[in-house]
Design an enzyme around this catalytic site. Structure first.
Site, PDB file in Angstrom:
ATOM      1  N   GLU A 112      47.446  -1.242 -33.649  1.00 20.65           N
ATOM      2  CA  GLU A 112      48.406  -0.366 -34.321  1.00 20.65           C
ATOM      3  C   GLU A 112      49.631  -1.149 -34.777  1.00 20.65           C
ATOM      4  O   GLU A 112      50.206  -1.911 -33.994  1.00 20.65           O
ATOM      5  CB  GLU A 112      48.845   0.755 -33.362  1.00 20.65           C
ATOM      6  CG  GLU A 112      47.691   1.638 -32.923  1.00 20.65           C
ATOM      7  CD  GLU A 112      48.127   2.752 -31.983  1.00 20.65           C
ATOM      8  OE1 GLU A 112      49.351   2.940 -31.756  1.00 20.65           O
ATOM      9  OE2 GLU A 112      47.224   3.441 -31.465  1.00 20.65           O
ATOM     10  N   SER A 137      41.663   6.332 -27.495  1.00 20.15           N
ATOM     11  CA  SER A 137      41.732   7.771 -27.207  1.00 20.15           C
ATOM     12  C   SER A 137      40.895   8.088 -25.977  1.00 20.15           C
ATOM     13  O   SER A 137      41.039   9.161 -25.385  1.00 20.15           O
ATOM     14  CB  SER A 137      41.245   8.593 -28.410  1.00 20.15           C
ATOM     15  OG  SER A 137      40.000   8.114 -28.872  1.00 20.15           O
ATOM     16  N   GLU A 186      46.753   7.408 -39.905  1.00 21.98           N
ATOM     17  CA  GLU A 186      46.796   8.582 -39.032  1.00 21.98           C
ATOM     18  C   GLU A 186      48.044   9.417 -39.311  1.00 21.98           C
ATOM     19  O   GLU A 186      49.173   8.890 -39.300  1.00 21.98           O
ATOM     20  CB  GLU A 186      46.772   8.141 -37.553  1.00 21.98           C
ATOM     21  CG  GLU A 186      46.788   9.337 -36.605  1.00 21.98           C
ATOM     22  CD  GLU A 186      46.233   9.037 -35.214  1.00 21.98           C
ATOM     23  OE1 GLU A 186      45.958   7.866 -34.902  1.00 21.98           O
ATOM     24  OE2 GLU A 186      46.084  10.006 -34.446  1.00 21.98           O
ATOM     25  N   LYS A 203      40.740  -3.248 -33.601  1.00 25.51           N
ATOM     26  CA  LYS A 203      41.793  -2.509 -34.293  1.00 25.51           C
ATOM     27  C   LYS A 203      43.072  -2.583 -33.467  1.00 25.51           C
ATOM     28  O   LYS A 203      43.017  -2.558 -32.234  1.00 25.51           O
ATOM     29  CB  LYS A 203      41.374  -1.044 -34.483  1.00 25.51           C
ATOM     30  CG  LYS A 203      42.467  -0.150 -35.066  1.00 25.51           C
ATOM     31  CD  LYS A 203      41.919   1.177 -35.537  1.00 25.51           C
ATOM     32  CE  LYS A 203      41.797   2.243 -34.474  1.00 25.51           C
ATOM     33  NZ  LYS A 203      43.065   2.597 -33.775  1.00 25.51           N
TER      34      LYS A 203
HETATM   35  O1  KIV Z   1      41.844   5.773 -30.409  1.00 26.89           O
HETATM   36  C1  KIV Z   1      41.340   6.406 -31.344  1.00 26.89           C
HETATM   37  O2  KIV Z   1      40.510   7.286 -31.142  1.00 26.89           O
HETATM   38  C2  KIV Z   1      41.803   6.108 -32.691  1.00 26.89           C
HETATM   39  C3  KIV Z   1      41.338   7.034 -33.767  1.00 26.89           C
HETATM   40  C4  KIV Z   1      42.071   8.305 -33.664  1.00 26.89           C
HETATM   41  C5  KIV Z   1      41.456   6.437 -35.101  1.00 26.89           C
HETATM   42  O3  KIV Z   1      42.528   5.193 -32.890  1.00 26.89           O
END
Ligand code: KIV
Length: 255
Positions: free
Chosen positions: A116, A48, A183, A114
């Site tokens: 997706e 983000s 999400e 992390k």
């Molecule tokens: O990139 C991010 O900030 C995220 C969160 C919204 C979980 O993946």
């Protein structure tokens, strides 16, 4: 600040003990230090940052180099919190690439990565876990796919989506994910997934019944005032406060 370093196991213990897990995104050294000193146990250098720090229209333009740069800055705060980082779009297309990208984020200072997706990225997840790198899953609305999907859409609205989310969640747990971000998943489906997994779920816009909650820190403190998602309650007018102080200081100079 927590007195003891937070590890993936600490988050599992919190879920087992029925303790909710607060989590926030972070992008640099001072923010990471402040959030850590406030006691947030789980911090994510989220992609983000493409929107709220770099000024892109979405997260698809974030590069691995961008992520490394911000992870390095955040890691210099040496947080007691667990520091995870997003694998950006197109950095985990194959198991080999996923592992190489995850390793680069770990060298930069990430303690977990992390990505997706669900069953379609299982070979990548297994490559990352096979190298002993803690992995956080991300299901539901996947911001990196916003262009293909034509917008940010709520997931879990029909039986087909519910079944798919449950199957993806179980597959990620089975592959060794330590936690799962949900999400924009409908609250009943997010609650069902949370009940059916041993690993903690961390919700964002997915109702109150996830094991933890995460927000983009700028949405919480109002430092990106031009857009705030509906589910996020801004608790500080960061931009307005800053502009007020700046105007006051300018008035003193200008007279
Ligand atoms: O990139 C991010 O900030 C995220 C969160 C919204 C979980 O993946």
């Amino acid at each position: 600040m927590q007195s003891v370093k937070i590890t993936p196991e600490s988050l599992a213990v919190m879920k087992a003990a029925g303790r909710r897990i607060p989590a926030l995104t972070t992008y640099d050294y001072p923010m990471t230090r402040m959030l850590d000193e406030a006691g947030v146990p789980f911090l994510l250098v989220g992609d983000s940052l493409g929107m709220v720090v770099l000024g892109h229209p979405n997260t698809t333009l974030v590069t691995l180099e961008d992520m490394e740069h911000h992870v390095r800055a955040a890691a210099r705060a040496k947080p007691t919190a667990l520091l995870a980082a997003d694998l950006p779009y197109h950095s985990y297309e194959t198991p080999e690439q996923a592992l190489a990208s995850a390793r680069r984020l770990c060298v930069a200072g990430a303690e977990a990565v992390k990505a997706e997706g669900g069953r379609e990225i299982l070979p990548q997840v297994m490559a990352i876990r096979g190298a002993g790198i803690p992995f956080v899953g991300h299901l539901g609305m996947l911001p990196q796919h916003v262009l293909e999907e034509g917008g940010y859409r709520i997931k879990g609205r029909d039986e087909v989506q519910r079944q798919a989310l449950l199957a993806d969640a179980r597959a990620l747990e089975e592959a060794g994910a330590m936690a799962l971000v949900l999400e924009l998943v409908t609250p009943p489906v997010a609650a069902e997934i949370s009940r059916s997994l041993r690993i903690p779920t961390i919700g964002i816009g997915s109702g109150p019944d996830c094991d933890g909650q995460i927000l983009v820190v700028s949405d919480l403190i109002g430092t990106f005032p031009w857009f705030t998602p509906k589910f996020a309650r801004r608790r500080m007018e960061g931009a307005a406060l800053m502009q007020g102080v700046v105007r006051e200081w300018m008035a003193e100079i200008v007279g």
